[in-house]
Design an enzyme around this catalytic site. Sequence first.
Site, mmCIF file in Angstrom:
data_model
loop_
_atom_site.group_PDB
_atom_site.id
_atom_site.type_symbol
_atom_site.label_atom_id
_atom_site.label_comp_id
_atom_site.label_asym_id
_atom_site.label_seq_id
_atom_site.Cartn_x
_atom_site.Cartn_y
_atom_site.Cartn_z
ATOM 1 N N LYS A 1 -0.716 4.926 4.521
ATOM 2 C CA LYS A 1 -1.655 4.013 5.181
ATOM 3 C C LYS A 1 -1.201 3.771 6.610
ATOM 4 C CE LYS A 1 -4.086 -0.401 4.675
ATOM 5 N NZ LYS A 1 -5.389 0.249 4.968
ATOM 6 N N HIS B 1 0.825 -1.204 0.000
ATOM 7 C CA HIS B 1 0.000 0.000 0.000
ATOM 8 C C HIS B 1 0.863 1.259 0.000
ATOM 9 C CE1 HIS B 1 -3.242 -2.764 1.080
ATOM 10 N NE2 HIS B 1 -4.082 -1.790 0.797
#
Length: 257
Positions: A153, A149
């Site tokens: 995040k 990600h």
Amino acid sequence: MIKVLVAGFMGSMGQKTVSMVKKNDDFELVGAYNPGIDTVHLQEMGMGDQVKLFASLDEIKTDADVWIDFTVPSAAFENAKFAIEHGIHPVIGTSGMTDEQVEQLKQLADDKQVGGILAPNFGISAVLLMKFAKGAAKYMPGVEIIEMHHDDKLDAPSGTALATAKMINEARGEQQAPATEETLKGVRGGDYHGIKIHSVRLPGYVAHEQVLFGSQGEALTIRQDSFDRGSFMSGVELAIPAAAKATKLIVGLENIM
């Protein structure tokens, strides 16, 4: 017409959600919530005078049917409780809640008969990956997960990776990961009932997952890639009408597909 309030509307996912709701003839945007907002005006945001802006939960008075939440893990639980207690069906896209918090929301939804949907991922490809991985685990129980990600995040592992591991564990049963002597602590990743999960956080990525299966003389890799946050909107569109008529909290988009 389903009336919608978007929580976390100033964030990247919130903005995508606002745009999607405005374009869909079956939805009406009636509210937008973002903590601490004090100088931003809706007309400047291009939302229109009919949309009410709120800066705290205490301010919220709305006739919304559905509450869409793309905030942060520390806020999503209280937001969802507020929505259910006020008769608004939540669609929760924020990951990072604990199992205990999810169980509390399930019980509250049952008590109030106000259901909704909590999904670790609204990407159709991600939901299909989880379903395919659960099917494969019956035949190839040796498995590890790599999720990748963007570097902003906050939670790790991702909600999608953890949900994938739970579904795999249901299919294959309890097992132990192969014994390893780590010369660098943590190099083998996290462990969910013997399923190793590895989290990558790098700029340039959006949301990606690989599930690697290994068996005698063969291997299987299932991968999904979300290159743009707009890809999640197809799942949110599916979730809104399902949540609006739900009487319990549904966990996982796969349960309405």
